[in-house]
Design a protein around this motif. Structure first.
Motif, PDB file in Angstrom:
ATOM      1  N   GLN A   1     -16.124  37.085   7.141  1.00  0.00           N
ATOM      2  CA  GLN A   1     -15.246  35.941   6.892  1.00  0.00           C
ATOM      3  C   GLN A   1     -14.045  36.348   6.049  1.00  0.00           C
ATOM      4  O   GLN A   1     -12.922  35.925   6.317  1.00  0.00           O
ATOM      5  CB  GLN A   1     -16.022  34.815   6.213  1.00  0.00           C
ATOM      6  CG  GLN A   1     -17.010  34.134   7.137  1.00  0.00           C
ATOM      7  CD  GLN A   1     -17.730  32.999   6.447  1.00  0.00           C
ATOM      8  OE1 GLN A   1     -17.095  32.121   5.872  1.00  0.00           O
ATOM      9  NE2 GLN A   1     -19.054  33.013   6.501  1.00  0.00           N
ATOM     10  N   ARG A   2     -14.277  37.182   5.024  1.00  0.00           N
ATOM     11  CA  ARG A   2     -13.158  37.650   4.191  1.00  0.00           C
ATOM     12  C   ARG A   2     -12.154  38.441   5.027  1.00  0.00           C
ATOM     13  O   ARG A   2     -10.944  38.255   4.890  1.00  0.00           O
ATOM     14  CB  ARG A   2     -13.684  38.515   3.044  1.00  0.00           C
ATOM     15  CG  ARG A   2     -14.279  37.736   1.916  1.00  0.00           C
ATOM     16  CD  ARG A   2     -14.598  38.655   0.726  1.00  0.00           C
ATOM     17  NE  ARG A   2     -15.688  38.093  -0.019  1.00  0.00           N
ATOM     18  CZ  ARG A   2     -16.962  38.458   0.067  1.00  0.00           C
ATOM     19  NH1 ARG A   2     -17.333  39.461   0.843  1.00  0.00           N
ATOM     20  NH2 ARG A   2     -17.892  37.859  -0.645  1.00  0.00           N
TER      21      ARG A   2
ATOM     22  N   LYS B   1     -21.875  31.273  10.665  1.00  0.00           N
ATOM     23  CA  LYS B   1     -22.857  32.299  10.996  1.00  0.00           C
ATOM     24  C   LYS B   1     -22.370  33.711  10.672  1.00  0.00           C
ATOM     25  O   LYS B   1     -23.161  34.637  10.699  1.00  0.00           O
ATOM     26  CB  LYS B   1     -23.238  32.201  12.475  1.00  0.00           C
ATOM     27  CG  LYS B   1     -24.005  30.933  12.789  1.00  0.00           C
ATOM     28  CD  LYS B   1     -24.450  30.896  14.213  1.00  0.00           C
ATOM     29  CE  LYS B   1     -25.230  29.611  14.479  1.00  0.00           C
ATOM     30  NZ  LYS B   1     -25.878  29.601  15.754  1.00  0.00           N
ATOM     31  N   GLN B   2     -21.102  33.880  10.390  1.00  0.00           N
ATOM     32  CA  GLN B   2     -20.570  35.203  10.052  1.00  0.00           C
ATOM     33  C   GLN B   2     -20.969  35.567   8.626  1.00  0.00           C
ATOM     34  O   GLN B   2     -21.139  34.702   7.781  1.00  0.00           O
ATOM     35  CB  GLN B   2     -19.042  35.207  10.148  1.00  0.00           C
ATOM     36  CG  GLN B   2     -18.510  35.032  11.538  1.00  0.00           C
ATOM     37  CD  GLN B   2     -16.978  34.977  11.535  1.00  0.00           C
ATOM     38  OE1 GLN B   2     -16.362  34.574  10.562  1.00  0.00           O
ATOM     39  NE2 GLN B   2     -16.389  35.383  12.634  1.00  0.00           N
TER      40      GLN B   2
ATOM     41  N   THR C   1     -15.725  26.467  16.436  1.00  0.00           N
ATOM     42  CA  THR C   1     -15.145  27.488  15.563  1.00  0.00           C
ATOM     43  C   THR C   1     -15.738  27.388  14.166  1.00  0.00           C
ATOM     44  O   THR C   1     -16.076  28.396  13.554  1.00  0.00           O
ATOM     45  CB  THR C   1     -13.617  27.328  15.497  1.00  0.00           C
ATOM     46  OG1 THR C   1     -13.105  27.427  16.824  1.00  0.00           O
ATOM     47  CG2 THR C   1     -12.981  28.388  14.629  1.00  0.00           C
ATOM     48  N   THR C   2     -15.885  26.177  13.652  1.00  0.00           N
ATOM     49  CA  THR C   2     -16.466  25.987  12.330  1.00  0.00           C
ATOM     50  C   THR C   2     -17.917  26.450  12.308  1.00  0.00           C
ATOM     51  O   THR C   2     -18.359  27.096  11.370  1.00  0.00           O
ATOM     52  CB  THR C   2     -16.377  24.498  11.923  1.00  0.00           C
ATOM     53  OG1 THR C   2     -15.006  24.101  11.971  1.00  0.00           O
ATOM     54  CG2 THR C   2     -16.922  24.273  10.537  1.00  0.00           C
TER      55      THR C   2
END
Length: 188
Positions: free
Chosen positions: A30-31, A24-25, A18-19
């Motif tokens: 991410q926001r 990579k996003q 998950t991390t």
């Protein structure tokens, strides 16, 4: 017992994956993900403690952090991310959290922290990463706004209260913890 350790190993692998995926996003993705977690956390809080909606609306600022943690024997760690919102100015600050613990324990959990920041000084210290968290055995604390108490919240630092809601997992532990909350430089 073997099944427990196997499940714990799988959980560790998932947390690591998950991390890596989050890295990579894009910043915008991410926001959006953090804002969705923020909204979900508040909805869960309001369902469990309906009075919290009034208290959050009346406090100077608040923050939500979604975290994952693992404790194996004498060492544990958690990491998380979240969003702080200033009710006075409308400012949003994206956050990261790291926690290290030492002491006896075993388990894994996902949990949410909702911080109530009742003064400008508490907000500024929290956002700057200067807040030092102290232990307390209080079941409720004065909200500093209306003279009432905040059921389910714990006083953790001057002007700062926190709700903790475990969403998944189980841990048995007796530990000393160090928590660092700081601005996410990539998202702010």
């Amino acid at each position: 017992m073997k099944k427990f350790f196997a499940a714990l190993t799988v959980l560790l692998c998932l947390l690591t994956a998950t991390t890596a995926l989050a890295a990579k996003q894009s910043a915008a993705e991410q926001r959006r993900q953090i804002e969705a977690l923020h909204d979900k956390t508040l909805a869960q809080l309001y369902e469990k403690y309906p009075h919290a909606q009034r208290v959050i609306g009346e406090c100077y600022a608040y923050a939500t952090l979604s975290n994952s943690g693992v404790k194996v024997l004498f060492v544990g760690s958690s990491h998380g991310r979240g969003l702080a919102f200033n009710n006075q100015t409308g400012e949003k600050v994206y956050l990261r959290m790291k926690e290290l613990s030492a002491g006896l324990g075993l388990g894994a959990k996902e949990y949410n922290l909702i911080f109530l920041l009742n003064t400008r000084e508490a907000w500024e210290n929290f956002i700057a990463g200067k807040t030092r968290f102290g232990a307390s055995a209080e079941a409720s604390a004065n909200d500093g706004v209306s003279g009432g108490s905040i059921e389910g919240a714990e006083y953790v630092a001057p002007g700062v209260w926190v709700f903790q809601m475990t969403t998944k997992g189980l841990t048995l532990e007796a530990t000393l913890k160090g928590i660092k909350i700081y601005k996410d430089k990539k998202l702010n």
